[in-house]
Design an enzyme around this catalytic site. Structure first.
Site, PDB file in Angstrom:
ATOM      1  N   ARG A  36       6.789  12.241 -20.959  1.00  0.00           N
ATOM      2  CA  ARG A  36       6.119  12.980 -20.152  1.00  0.00           C
ATOM      3  C   ARG A  36       6.408  14.545 -20.795  1.00  0.00           C
ATOM      4  O   ARG A  36       5.726  15.727 -20.705  1.00  0.00           O
ATOM      5  CB  ARG A  36       6.611  13.310 -18.956  1.00  0.00           C
ATOM      6  N   LYS A 197      -0.547  -6.251  -7.371  1.00  0.00           N
ATOM      7  CA  LYS A 197      -1.349  -6.602  -5.916  1.00  0.00           C
ATOM      8  C   LYS A 197      -2.595  -6.391  -6.494  1.00  0.00           C
ATOM      9  O   LYS A 197      -3.361  -5.367  -6.916  1.00  0.00           O
ATOM     10  CB  LYS A 197      -0.766  -5.742  -5.236  1.00  0.00           C
ATOM     11  N   GLY A 350       2.277   3.485 -14.702  1.00  0.00           N
ATOM     12  CA  GLY A 350       3.542   3.793 -15.162  1.00  0.00           C
ATOM     13  C   GLY A 350       4.028   2.633 -15.987  1.00  0.00           C
ATOM     14  O   GLY A 350       4.708   2.837 -16.883  1.00  0.00           O
ATOM     15  N   GLY A 373      -0.620   6.800 -10.679  1.00  0.00           N
ATOM     16  CA  GLY A 373      -1.623   6.884  -9.643  1.00  0.00           C
ATOM     17  C   GLY A 373      -3.014   7.808  -9.937  1.00  0.00           C
ATOM     18  O   GLY A 373      -4.048   7.498  -9.836  1.00  0.00           O
TER      19      GLY A 373
HETATM   20  P1  ADP Z   1       1.192   0.210 -13.403  1.00  0.00           P
HETATM   21  O1  ADP Z   1       2.378   0.756 -12.919  1.00  0.00           O
HETATM   22  O2  ADP Z   1       1.052   0.001 -14.879  1.00  0.00           O
HETATM   23  O3  ADP Z   1      -0.134   0.823 -12.801  1.00  0.00           O
HETATM   24  P2  ADP Z   1       1.415  -1.873 -11.488  1.00  0.00           P
HETATM   25  O4  ADP Z   1       2.304  -1.075 -10.550  1.00  0.00           O
HETATM   26  O5  ADP Z   1       0.065  -2.417 -10.759  1.00  0.00           O
HETATM   27  O6  ADP Z   1       1.400  -1.624 -13.140  1.00  0.00           O
HETATM   28  O7  ADP Z   1       2.192  -3.432 -11.621  1.00  0.00           O
HETATM   29  C1  ADP Z   1       3.259  -3.469 -12.381  1.00  0.00           C
HETATM   30  C2  ADP Z   1       4.309  -4.592 -11.716  1.00  0.00           C
HETATM   31  O8  ADP Z   1       3.609  -5.761 -11.586  1.00  0.00           O
HETATM   32  C3  ADP Z   1       5.431  -4.819 -12.570  1.00  0.00           C
HETATM   33  O9  ADP Z   1       6.548  -4.272 -11.827  1.00  0.00           O
HETATM   34  C4  ADP Z   1       5.243  -6.210 -12.953  1.00  0.00           C
HETATM   35  O10 ADP Z   1       6.523  -6.884 -12.823  1.00  0.00           O
HETATM   36  C5  ADP Z   1       4.550  -6.897 -11.588  1.00  0.00           C
HETATM   37  N1  ADP Z   1       3.839  -8.126 -12.137  1.00  0.00           N
HETATM   38  C6  ADP Z   1       3.043  -8.282 -12.840  1.00  0.00           C
HETATM   39  N2  ADP Z   1       2.488  -9.608 -13.028  1.00  0.00           N
HETATM   40  C7  ADP Z   1       3.440 -10.150 -12.174  1.00  0.00           C
HETATM   41  C8  ADP Z   1       3.704 -11.768 -11.746  1.00  0.00           C
HETATM   42  N3  ADP Z   1       2.951 -12.647 -12.395  1.00  0.00           N
HETATM   43  N4  ADP Z   1       4.603 -11.857 -11.054  1.00  0.00           N
HETATM   44  C9  ADP Z   1       5.588 -10.912 -10.611  1.00  0.00           C
HETATM   45  N5  ADP Z   1       5.487  -9.549 -10.722  1.00  0.00           N
HETATM   46  C10 ADP Z   1       4.268  -9.165 -11.558  1.00  0.00           C
HETATM   47 MG    MG Z   2       3.316   0.701 -10.892  1.00  0.00          MG
END
Ligand code: ADP
Ligand code: MG
Length: 393
Positions: A36, A197, A350, A373
């Protein structure tokens, strides 16, 4: 972009309130990820070259209106100084007489970083008086804090009510690339979606499923889709109250010839003790085993499905990538995107950006967003308060 930018205004000798997002973490004195900070340098250099007097403002962490020693900005100023090769003074306050004196003392081209703006509860409350106090330090507001642009906070939306506001180069670039995905994308458009999620990804799914040609789903969110297919996912995390939503997306893809949904065919699973780790077909998941990554055949499917795309957006890791060997799927997707030629690749989130960095392919991605976000909000087709607060050209 139709917003006024720093390129459109006179800057010499002007005091610039430059809102950046330096919400970065340290381990002792060592910065963990300075992406950043680096991404803010083009704006800073531009302003310095034009002889502006630069007042930087950022938040760090969640101090909730209290002074938290570990969240002071002085280490950030130090690291930024070393990146720029020039002194960035740290001001121990954000407003008040000392902030006034320190900012008045700036010569053209000089920089000062104000204290963590979230030490004041008024920041997150978007308090007007506080915004006015911040604004009184400067002549012009420059917004480059893309990572915070989805927050209607005082230093994001309040300050430009009192002094003229323009975008910086990073904000401009972020919006330019993210809207390459949402507004009239160069087709075919591919979306790779992962993360923990599905409930957090329904908006982006519903918005982009009307635009995308291919959607590859991995990560924890794929579990809910597998469950919706009637597959026994063992002890994997899934959102059972979202199975209907997943089902609707699958039906939409089945009904539309021009939308292909690619779900995992195989996955990497682990038993509760973590001793057994193996790749299996999604139809062979033993009870209690958890899905923690996509499998090698699924990686091949994603690669093949994405190869013909002209634009690709990726949000959300393909597995529990923080722990080896469950990072294999995410690193493979990073590599797939990086290896494609003449494709606009846009990465948001992130953790997803962390996967890109870990894979060492940042240079080969068209745009890796500095915002989690905020990037998601744009990819959902929503507006950003921080952008709305700035006047049009
Ligand atoms: P970003 O920050 O890139 O938007 P998210 O916050 O949506 O991504 O998701 C990231 C999290 O999802 C990570 O901490 C990762 O460990 C978790 N994750 C992804 N797939 C799985 C899985 N199959 N089981 C458990 N955790 C998962
Ligand atoms: Mg995240």
């Amino acid at each position: 972009m139709n917003k006024k930018s720093i390129r459109d205004i006179e800057l010499y000798g002007k005091k610039i309130f430059l809102r950046v997002d330096y919400n970065v973490q340290f381990s002792g004195d060592r910065i963990l990820d300075d992406h950043r900070l680096r991404e803010s340098i083009p704006t800073i250099q531009y302003l310095r070259d034009k002889g502006a007097r630069i007042i930087l403002c950022s938040h760090r962490g969640r101090p909730a209106g209290q002074i938290v020693e570990e969240l002071r900005n002085d280490l950030v100023a130090k690291h930024l100084s070393s990146l720029l090769g020039t002194v960035v003074k740290a001001c121990p306050v954000s407003i008040g007489p000392q902030a006034q004196d320190d900012t008045d003392a700036l010569e053209p081209g000089e920089l000062l970083l104000l204290e963590n703006v979230r030490f004041h509860a008024e920041e997150e409350d978007n308090d007007d008086v506080f915004a006015q106090q911040l604004a009184s330090l400067a002549d012009i507001y420059v917004s480059d804090a893309f990572g915070t642009a989805h927050r209607a906070h005082a230093s994001v939306v309040g300050v430009p009510k009192y002094i003229p506001g323009v975008t910086g180069l990073l904000l401009e670039r972020e919006v330019e690339y993210l809207t390459k995905v949402t507004d009239d994308p160069q087709k075919p458009l591919g979306l790779v979606l992962g993360g923990a999620k599905v409930s957090e990804k329904l908006s982006i799914l519903s918005f982009l499923s009307d635009r995308a040609d291919v959607i590859c789903v991995g990560g924890g969110i794929a579990n809910t889709f597998l469950a919706a297919q009637g597959i026994d996912i063992g002890g994997s995390l899934a959102e059972h109250d979202r199975i209907d939503d997943a089902f609707l997306i699958m039906r939409k893809a089945a009904e539309r010839d021009d939308l292909k949904l690619v779900l995992p065919r195989d996955v990497v699973i682990s038993d509760p003790s973590g001793e057994i780790i193996e790749a299996v077909s999604v139809n062979r998941i033993p009870p209690e085993f958890r899905i923690l990554d996509i499998g090698p055949e699924t990686i091949d499917d994603f690669r093949a499905a994405l190869a013909p795309m002209s634009t690709i957006a990726w949000n959300g890791p393909m597995g529990f990538f923080e722990r080896e060997p469950f990072d294999v799927g995410s690193l493979a997707v990073a590599k797939i995107l990086a290896d494609l030629q003449n494709v606009t690749t846009v990465v948001g989130g992130g953790e997803t950006a962390a996967a890109i960095n870990r894979a060492g392919v940042l240079e080969d991605i068209s745009h890796c967003s500095t915002g989690g976000g905020a990037s998601l909000q744009l990819l959902e087709g929503r507006i950003l308060p921080g952008l709305e607060a700035l006047p049009d050209k």
